[in-house]
Design a protein around this motif. Structure first.
Motif, PDB file in Angstrom:
ATOM      1  N   ARG A  35       0.854  -1.216   0.043  1.00  0.00           N
ATOM      2  CA  ARG A  35      -0.308  -0.030  -0.132  1.00  0.00           C
ATOM      3  C   ARG A  35       0.907   1.381  -0.045  1.00  0.00           C
ATOM      4  N   LYS A  36       0.332   2.388  -0.456  1.00  0.00           N
ATOM      5  CA  LYS A  36       0.989   3.612  -0.382  1.00  0.00           C
ATOM      6  C   LYS A  36      -0.174   4.624  -0.336  1.00  0.00           C
ATOM      7  N   ASN A  37      -0.200   5.154   0.806  1.00  0.00           N
ATOM      8  CA  ASN A  37      -1.249   6.239   1.013  1.00  0.00           C
ATOM      9  C   ASN A  37      -2.372   5.620   1.208  1.00  0.00           C
TER      10      ASN A  37
END
Length: 329
Positions: A35-37
């Motif tokens: 995940r990213k942000n």
């Protein structure tokens, strides 16, 4: 007769303290999508799990494995776990596809997926079709309990499972021409062992039941025979389950049940089919009763119908705990 049946389970994690003692977990891989942000990326981390952890609550994957084992107890089984749900109980189609790809690089007989997903990665699933057929892998997948979500259970190379509540656990009907070929029993039943029972229901349970039944057939008749078996329609019952339905109600359990509900034992016996309202007080009383005999029951109230008969409740208790007396528990 086939050798050890190798079963891959694509599901959630496994909880050690709820798993049947004799179940053999040969490999355990954990898939996590990066995940990213808080946005999922198309990157997957894969980690091998060496020690299965304990938990306060039984996991969905554990109940699936315990149910397969229950319906194939006399069969030498090896389980290969593909844990695809993160700590937020979230996953996606790309993770499932990656797990399937890895499974198809090994020697697996049956794949169990008691889950659904969106059709976003349908093309990726379809690319695995020829490999699945080439290796004669039996891929069994559940439809959703709401009857709406059916993917990937409705793919042509997947054996889909749907169902309804019936009076005999383990029953299934198979129609090779249906979109979802297996119709099976989804009513709740206890799976596991004394002291660590769990109540499991729905199409997830039905899919695990079908997997266990097919593993049993495969062990007795061989893999090619199973593929031939799945080429024609069937309506199957397990004789041992039917036999247990005709047994008398366990008297010790009935006595304890009557005490808990403050019912007259004679009245209870004489009115086995009188409906008891499944209201809040009765739910609480029944939970106390189940706790007393050592059965996990956190979700029972979510899975029984609005009304239940004393007869059905007692039959269910007796069948699920294999006639264990109150003293033995």
């Amino acid at each position: 007769m086939h050798d050890t049946i190798k079963i891959a389970v694509i599901d959630s994690n496994i909880t050690a303290n709820y798993l049947c003692d004799l179940i053999s977990i040969k490999d355990y891989l954990m898939f996590r999508q990066r995940r990213k942000n808080d946005v999922f990326l198309n990157e997957i981390e894969i980690q091998r799990v060496n020690n299965i952890k304990k938990a306060k609550r039984v996991s969905h994957g554990t109940m699936v494995v315990n149910t397969v084992y229950k319906y194939a107890q006399n069969v030498p089984l090896e389980f290969y776990i593909y844990d695809v749900f993160d700590e937020n109980d979230e996953s996606s189609g790309i993770v499932l596809v990656e797990a399937l790809r890895m499974i198809l690089e090994t020697e697996i007989d049956i794949i169990v997926m008691s889950l659904t997903c969106s059709r976003t990665y349908e093309d990726d699933f379809n690319k695995l079709k020829e490999k699945i057929k080439e290796k004669n892998v039996v891929l069994i997948c559940s439809a959703a309990n709401d009857g709406i979500m059916k993917f990937p259970a409705n793919l042509e190379f997947v054996y889909g499972v749907t169902g309804d509540k019936v009076n005999v656990c383990g029953k299934y009907r198979y129609d090779v021409n249906e979109e979802l070929q297996f119709w099976s029993d989804i009513q709740g039943e206890f799976v596991g062992e004394p002291g660590k029972y769990s109540f499991f229901c729905g199409t997830s349970k039905a899919t695990a039941v079908v997997a266990g039944r097919l593993a049993n057939y495969m062990f007795k008749n061989g893999k090619e025979a199973l593929i031939d078996y799945l080429a024609t329609n069937h309506d199957e019952f397990d004789d041992s389950i039917i036999k247990s339905e005709s047994n008398n109600v366990n008297e010790e359990l009935l006595v304890e049940f009557c005490k808990t509900f403050k019912l007259s034992e004679n009245v209870c016996i004489e009115n086995m089919d009188v409906l008891i309202p499944w209201n809040v007080n009765n739910i609480r009383s029944f939970e106390m009763f189940m706790t007393k005999i050592g059965l996990k029951n956190e979700i029972i109230k979510l899975n029984y119908s609005e009304f239940a008969t004393v007869h059905k409740i007692m039959k269910s208790c007796e069948r699920r705990i294999n006639d264990v007396s109150m003293d033995a528990v």
